[in-house]
Design a protein around this motif. Structure first.
Motif, PDB file in Angstrom:
ATOM      1  N   GLY A   1      -6.326  28.527  -3.735  1.00  0.00           N
ATOM      2  CA  GLY A   1      -7.254  27.454  -4.294  1.00  0.00           C
ATOM      3  C   GLY A   1      -6.742  26.433  -5.406  1.00  0.00           C
ATOM      4  N   ALA A   2      -5.358  26.569  -5.793  1.00  0.00           N
ATOM      5  CA  ALA A   2      -4.937  25.735  -6.937  1.00  0.00           C
ATOM      6  C   ALA A   2      -4.810  24.360  -6.480  1.00  0.00           C
ATOM      7  N   ASP A   3      -5.216  23.395  -7.556  1.00  0.00           N
ATOM      8  CA  ASP A   3      -4.920  22.080  -7.458  1.00  0.00           C
ATOM      9  C   ASP A   3      -3.782  21.522  -7.649  1.00  0.00           C
ATOM     10  N   ASP A   4      -3.109  22.428  -8.198  1.00  0.00           N
ATOM     11  CA  ASP A   4      -1.598  21.873  -8.778  1.00  0.00           C
ATOM     12  C   ASP A   4      -0.891  23.043  -9.087  1.00  0.00           C
ATOM     13  N   TYR A   5       0.487  23.113  -9.146  1.00  0.00           N
ATOM     14  CA  TYR A   5       1.570  24.127  -9.642  1.00  0.00           C
ATOM     15  C   TYR A   5       2.577  23.513 -10.199  1.00  0.00           C
ATOM     16  N   ILE A   6       2.849  23.861 -11.620  1.00  0.00           N
ATOM     17  CA  ILE A   6       3.902  23.102 -12.137  1.00  0.00           C
ATOM     18  C   ILE A   6       4.854  24.004 -12.784  1.00  0.00           C
ATOM     19  N   THR A   7       6.245  23.585 -12.637  1.00  0.00           N
ATOM     20  CA  THR A   7       7.160  24.728 -12.906  1.00  0.00           C
ATOM     21  C   THR A   7       7.852  24.400 -14.338  1.00  0.00           C
ATOM     22  N   LYS A   8       7.773  25.327 -15.285  1.00  0.00           N
ATOM     23  CA  LYS A   8       8.504  25.330 -16.253  1.00  0.00           C
ATOM     24  C   LYS A   8       9.877  25.066 -16.671  1.00  0.00           C
ATOM     25  N   PRO A   9      10.580  24.276 -17.329  1.00  0.00           N
ATOM     26  CA  PRO A   9       9.864  23.472 -18.316  1.00  0.00           C
ATOM     27  C   PRO A   9       9.459  22.090 -17.660  1.00  0.00           C
ATOM     28  N   PHE A  10       8.566  21.412 -18.263  1.00  0.00           N
ATOM     29  CA  PHE A  10       7.860  20.153 -17.702  1.00  0.00           C
ATOM     30  C   PHE A  10       7.687  19.290 -18.915  1.00  0.00           C
ATOM     31  N   ASP A  11       7.356  18.085 -18.570  1.00  0.00           N
ATOM     32  CA  ASP A  11       6.908  16.966 -19.551  1.00  0.00           C
ATOM     33  C   ASP A  11       5.259  17.291 -19.712  1.00  0.00           C
ATOM     34  N   SER A  12       5.183  17.322 -20.680  1.00  0.00           N
ATOM     35  CA  SER A  12       3.703  17.487 -21.107  1.00  0.00           C
ATOM     36  C   SER A  12       2.709  16.206 -20.403  1.00  0.00           C
ATOM     37  N   GLU A  13       3.414  15.008 -20.723  1.00  0.00           N
ATOM     38  CA  GLU A  13       2.701  13.845 -20.038  1.00  0.00           C
ATOM     39  C   GLU A  13       2.274  14.082 -18.633  1.00  0.00           C
ATOM     40  N   VAL A  14       3.328  14.611 -17.963  1.00  0.00           N
ATOM     41  CA  VAL A  14       2.983  14.930 -16.539  1.00  0.00           C
ATOM     42  C   VAL A  14       1.880  15.682 -16.274  1.00  0.00           C
TER      43      VAL A  14
END
Length: 230
Positions: A98-111
């Motif tokens: 049920g995740a709303d999003d999935y972000i892979t490191k490294p990533f932009d904090s503003e994103v």
């Protein structure tokens, strides 16, 4: 004075966790940070949160396990997974939880900040007008309560499941373009969100399968088609 939006943040990397916590607080969020999975669930139980940010790889209790435990307590709270891995199986596992999003490191904090705001805004902007209870074959769908009621059972939907079924009903007997659904509900039409929507479509089919007159067809490369045979 307006209360700050409260975030629950589970991340075992002390350096990264400290930096991201400070960044989110600078942007006017209240952040509860836990750096060990075994303590995370108790901290979650003892607070009130608007959104969870969970690292997948944590000692003692991983992010997927923690998400399932949190879902058992609060079915509605949105969450975002952070991970150093981008394996398709892990991404699908996250969305199945049920995740709303999935972000892979490294990533932009503003994103990350934009994604948090988009998720919270979608929750605040859900439909509150219009016909509340709709008929769907042998079922009654109450969007505001997020419930599908049949002859003997009532299924409570997640916020995204309810939004998606509502959108399908608005396009009943006509094509619902994938891009329209992705942008309206997820605010994004990337590969990962498209896979997430496929998972939610499968769940809706399962909920409605007792009535063979209801069909949600996948139109390859185009979208979905909800039809009900009278």
């Amino acid at each position: 004075m307006k209360n700050k939006t409260s975030l629950f943040f589970a991340e075992d990397d002390l350096s990264f966790g400290s930096v991201l916590k400070s960044y989110l607080e600078i942007n006017d969020f209240s952040v509860t940070w836990v750096d060990d999975g075994r303590y995370a669930l108790d901290r979650f139980r003892n607070g009130h949160f608007d959104l969870c940010i969970l690292d997948v790889m944590m000692p003692h209790t991983d992010g997927f396990t923690l998400a399932a435990q949190i879902r058992a307590i609060n079915r509605e709270i949105p969450f975002i997974f952070l991970t150093a891995k981008s394996l398709r199986e892990d991404v699908l596992k996250g969305y199945n939880l049920g995740a709303d999003d999935y972000i892979t490191k490294p990533f932009d904090s503003e994103v990350l900040l934009c994604k948090i705001k988009a998720i919270l805004n979608r929750g605040n902007g859900r439909q509150t007008t219009g016909k509340q209870i709709l008929s769907l074959g042998n079922f009654q769908f109450d969007y505001h309560l997020r419930q599908i009621s049949g002859q003997d059972t009532t299924q409570t939907l997640s916020p995204k499941e309810a939004d998606l079924l509502q959108l399908l009903l608005e396009h009943k007997n006509e094509l619902l373009p994938r891009g329209v659904a992705l942008l309206k509900i997820w605010g994004d039409d990337s590969y990962f969100t498209a896979r997430s929507m496929d998972v939610f479509i499968s769940k809706l089919r399962k909920y409605l399968q007792s009535d063979p007159r209801i069909e949600i067809r996948s139109i390859h490369g185009s979208g979905y088609f909800l039809s009900v045979t009278e």
